[in-house]
Write an enzyme that holds these catalytic residues in place. Sequence first.
Site, PDB file in Angstrom:
ATOM      1  N   LYS A  59       4.795 101.764  42.680  1.00  0.00           N
ATOM      2  CA  LYS A  59       4.426 102.182  41.327  1.00  0.00           C
ATOM      3  C   LYS A  59       3.969 101.036  40.429  1.00  0.00           C
ATOM      4  O   LYS A  59       3.249 101.259  39.451  1.00  0.00           O
ATOM      5  CB  LYS A  59       5.599 102.912  40.667  1.00  0.00           C
ATOM      6  N   SER A 315       7.206 104.504  50.843  1.00  0.00           N
ATOM      7  CA  SER A 315       6.784 104.349  49.450  1.00  0.00           C
ATOM      8  C   SER A 315       7.810 103.727  48.526  1.00  0.00           C
ATOM      9  O   SER A 315       7.448 103.178  47.481  1.00  0.00           O
ATOM     10  CB  SER A 315       6.355 105.702  48.880  1.00  0.00           C
TER      11      SER A 315
END
Length: 422
Positions: A59, A315
């Site tokens: 992110k 992720s």
Amino acid sequence: MEETKTIYRPTLKAIESAAEKLKGIASVTPLIKNARYSKHFGANIYFKREDLQVVRSYKIRGAYNKISSLSPSQIENEIVCASAGNHAQGVAISCKLLKIKGTIFMPSPTPNQKIEQVKMFGEDFVEVVLVGDTFDDAYHAAMQQSEELNKTFVHPFNDEKVIEGQATVGLEIIDQAEAHPIHYVFVPVGGGGLAAGLSSVFKILSPQTKIISVEPKGAPAMLTSIRANKNTELKTIDSFVDGAAVKRVGDLSFAICKETLHRVVTVDEGKICQTILDLYNKDAIVVEPAGALSLCALEQFSEEIKGKNVVCVISGSNNDITRMAEIKERALLYANLKHYFIVKFPQRTGALRDFVVDILGPNDDITHFEYTKKANRENDVAVVGIQLKSPDDLEPLISKMKLNNFFGDYLNDKPDLFQFLV
């Protein structure tokens, strides 16, 4: 049927520009071949380790690329965002690095560990505001402040600069892959920013690669939208996979993914939990539920990927340790090894002993016991959780319970009752 036209797709120039901005900010995470998965599937399985970023997720890429692109007037007016986890940390560290003030709205039930991480990364440049019970509550509060004070809202996925930042994951994979061509890339999808960016890169530089997006079974927003050929909001979702459970994907990411993804598949939350435990116990890798998504889908493609070069994007790893009990519980339920019953105990001395000795098998273990004594009734009742050694032990157990009049009810297939136990 409604046609959706792509009004935006990230260009290679924009993605390369994002990669340049991120030099020294976001890590170029390793692409590592995993021996265990490669042997199991008879393929070359590589992990793209975004869990090794400084904020332990990808992110930071999108957040920094977005915030670093703001105009002087936008910087002066400050920024605002809403998040329950990874996006908040990416925004926080970006604010500190760029010396921009930001307000981060988070739901009130957000675990303290995540709140403290956001404060640590943002230091004096961010203010954390806890509001409401859900992400939607935090989102609406953030949007209200954005409109009232003219602050720039940094969206977690439905933003061009955010998508271009996330796309640098794909750029790195192509640059790092020694074994060409890359036949498959499995990527998690929540709001769709990562999937849209990564798939756009491959569409340009490696169009033969099949991009498979993976989302949790309890929140199939992208799959539902692609099947409907329009961005569709789900009425309810299972929020367990908090990093990928959204009711509606981004309009920008949907329009891109609709054209660039080979397939979108879903995986059971129980499968995700088992994968988390296996990665920890067998590979010493800690992942959050969303971080395990890409690996969970490999079984569905076991025949297709044999002998192929496959990349799975890991992720993130922001997994709160307090969730491990629930993760283990869900994994056992998925494996059909954990079962809950209402058990009837005759009101006589030794009934519980008889149940343990005569009914349970030698490898069965009582993991939950909640007893209620009923006055003026023939039987008392208890809610009993039993862990089995093998799924094949279930039917013999139920048969013995019924034969000896201990069986009251089986709760695993009664969701209205079961939700209070798990």
